[in-house]
Design a protein around this motif. Structure first.
Motif, PDB file in Angstrom:
ATOM      1  N   GLU A 149       0.836  -1.198   0.000  1.00 13.40           N
ATOM      2  CA  GLU A 149       0.000   0.000   0.000  1.00 13.40           C
ATOM      3  C   GLU A 149       0.874   1.253   0.000  1.00 13.40           C
ATOM      4  O   GLU A 149       2.010   1.240   0.464  1.00 13.40           O
ATOM      5  CB  GLU A 149      -0.922   0.020   1.213  1.00 13.40           C
ATOM      6  N   LYS A 160      -1.138  -0.382   9.676  1.00 13.08           N
ATOM      7  CA  LYS A 160      -0.908   1.063   9.564  1.00 13.08           C
ATOM      8  C   LYS A 160      -1.096   1.726  10.918  1.00 13.08           C
ATOM      9  O   LYS A 160      -0.329   2.614  11.315  1.00 13.08           O
ATOM     10  CB  LYS A 160      -1.884   1.682   8.547  1.00 13.08           C
ATOM     11  N   PRO A 181      -0.584   6.322   3.535  1.00 14.68           N
ATOM     12  CA  PRO A 181      -1.985   6.741   3.633  1.00 14.68           C
ATOM     13  C   PRO A 181      -2.118   8.221   3.987  1.00 14.68           C
ATOM     14  O   PRO A 181      -1.296   8.794   4.712  1.00 14.68           O
ATOM     15  CB  PRO A 181      -2.530   5.872   4.768  1.00 14.68           C
ATOM     16  N   SER A 216      -5.997  -2.840   7.667  1.00 14.64           N
ATOM     17  CA  SER A 216      -5.558  -1.476   7.980  1.00 14.64           C
ATOM     18  C   SER A 216      -4.839  -1.394   9.322  1.00 14.64           C
ATOM     19  O   SER A 216      -4.127  -0.411   9.584  1.00 14.64           O
ATOM     20  CB  SER A 216      -6.765  -0.531   8.008  1.00 14.64           C
TER      21      SER A 216
END
Length: 525
Positions: A222, A264, A225, A261
């Motif tokens: 990913e 993170k 963010p 998630s």
């Protein structure tokens, strides 16, 4: 050195240890510090339900709230309601207050909330913007986050290139490498920007209290963010870790869709030097066809179910049919457990890993079981409630309602046919209360004068058995078929040729009401 460490949820063990290179040395084994939450005293359990006020609370959200509530109360802790309203474009006016009112109605009231207050407020994220800004500023100053000035057009190009190359859409960190002078120039010019968190590898993963060790390499899969949007509002990733930290949340119980998630979030806790809470991700609930539950599905909204007459108890037991979480619980549609009984049986270790499908017809069965239970356990009060509802719901209808003739027998008969108490006044049952609400009837088999003679036979008979005997003779002498005549009587009572046995209708209504309704209906033809 004498310390206490807590393994798992609540067990504190007192041991003698010494620190050596990030490990606690125990007489027979080395234990990683990360496996335990060290505490000088028992850490209070504090959990939160944090919905977005973007629509109605549905069954999936309620299941999450319920399990948080049960876990908190099981361990003598606090259940907090926090409103996550950072997506200002999707807010629904009044939704936040309605969410709390629904939780109160469902009998899982929060201990702290926007309306109840508490020591860790405000409990609405849009009222905590200064706190998020302070955290973001600290992250930027310490090199854990950076401003991103990329336009939406450029980001869309990156997404299309990734799709074309069939690679993960990972932000290329272009803005990470801007000089301080370049950043200052863009800020001075008022260029819109977001703030991104700088990801790093997390090879060890994290421990999930339900799923065990979870590994998801967000650094490799990913992009960095966005944690602060250009409008100054935080994204979920930032707001939830800041609020959980400052509200002293000990355990995060949320849907399994947030598993990927969580790394993170762990990295963000690490960047701030904070100890993360323990995570427990709940298996997802889906529709009977396997599709995802949606806030747009009105039949899943708790408010809609309440308005249709489903009880708190039925809704409560319904969501516990999916996903487990209870020790020695009977998974039966005839067993209705109170919130106190579910609390005693609740065990986080019993929650399933697999997602579960909800079948709405089970809610009907559970609600029927609940109203039967009320009829059996407190008959007088239940019957009075039924009378009050009938009077209220029929007050504008013509005619005099009959709540005296065989009322208990009628209710007992209806309990085999209804799902909610409100269905007592369904059109197909109005004949029971001697109310003529039939607007149209199916075609009759017999002539009106023939049926008028049958009414005379009804009035002369002492009971339905005697009436059947005289009707049989009448039909034989008039070359008629008794079943067709009886079907006509049902049409005159209910408007339909198919339905309950005519003998049951006669016994429920009583001879006088039965024959009177037929006579009145014939006179109107």
């Amino acid at each position: 050195m004498l310390l206490k460490f807590r393994a798992g949820l609540k067990t504190c063990v007192r041991v003698t240890v010494r620190k050596d290179e990030g490990m606690w040395i125990y007489p027979k084994r080395r234990i990683s510090i990360s496996a335990f939450k060290l505490c000088s005293v028992e850490t209070p359990v504090r959990v939160r339900f944090a919905p977005s006020p973007t629509g109605e609370l549905h069954l999936g959200g309620f299941r999450t709230a319920l399990y948080n509530y049960l876990f908190a109360k099981k361990h003598g802790g606090k259940f907090i309601l926090r409103i996550e309203d950072t997506d200002q474009n999707r807010l629904v006016p009044g939704a936040a207050l309605q969410l709390e009112n629904i939780l109160d109605w469902l009998r899982i009231p929060p201990d702290e909330s926007p309306t109840k207050g508490g020591d860790f407020g405000p409990y609405v994220q849009s009222e905590r913007l200064n706190l998020y800004k302070q955290v973001v500023d600290k992250m930027i100053s310490e090199g854990h986050a950076y401003r991103c000035f990329c336009t939406e057009k450029r980001l869309e190009i990156l997404r299309k290139e990734s799709a074309k190359m069939r690679t993960p859409n990972i932000y290329d960190r272009r803005c990470l490498h801007l000089s301080e002078a370049e950043i200052a120039e863009k800020l001075e010019a008022g260029v819109k920007h977001t703030v991104r968190f700088k990801l790093s590898p997390l090879p060890e993963g994290y421990q999930d209290l339900i799923y065990g060790e979870v590994r998801h390499d967000v650094f490799a899969l990913e992009g960095d963010p966005i944690i602060m949007k250009s409008d100054g509002y935080p994204t979920y990733h930032l707001a939830n870790i800041v609020d959980d930290h400052y509200m002293n949340i000990s355990h995060v119980l949320r849907g399994a869709e947030w598993q990927a998630s969580t790394p993170k979030h762990v990295l963000m806790y690490r960047a701030m030097g904070w100890t993360p809470p323990q995570f427990a991700h709940l298996p997802l609930m889906s529709n009977a066809d396997g599709s995802k539950l949606s806030k747009r599905q009105q039949d899943l909204h708790i408010r809609h179910l309440r308005e249709k007459g489903y009880s708190q108890e039925a809704i409560l037991n319904f969501v516990t049919l999916v996903g487990g979480g209870f020790e020695n619980k009977e998974y039966s549609l005839r067993s209705i457990f109170s919130i106190g009984e579910l609390l005693q049986m609740f065990e986080l270790s019993k929650i399933s890993h697999a997602s579960g499908r909800i079948e709405m017809e089970r809610l009907d069965d559970l609600n029927n079981s609940f109203i039967r239970q009320r009829f059996n356990n407190n008959k007088d009060a239940f019957l009075q409630e039924c009378k009050d509802l009938l009077i209220s719901n029929t007050k504008d209808l013509p005619g005099d309602i009959d709540l005296d003739t065989n009322f208990e027998g009628k209710i007992e008969w209806l309990l085999q046919r209804i799902t909610t108490v409100g269905q007592l006044t369904n059109p197909e049952f109005m004949f029971l209360w001697n109310l003529d609400t039939v607007e149209s009837m199916e075609e009759l088999n017999c002539e009106k004068n023939v049926l008028s003679q049958v009414v005379v036979l009804l009035e002369q008979a002492d009971d339905f058995k005697q009436f059947q005997a005289t009707l049989k003779k009448f039909c034989k002498s008039n070359n008629l078929k008794a079943p067709r005549v009886l079907k006509d009587l049902r049409v005159l009572i209910t408007g339909k040729s198919e339905g309950p046995p005519i003998g049951e209708i006669y016994d429920l209504m009583g001879r006088e009401n039965f024959s009177s309704m037929i006579k009145n209906r014939l006179s109107s033809l």
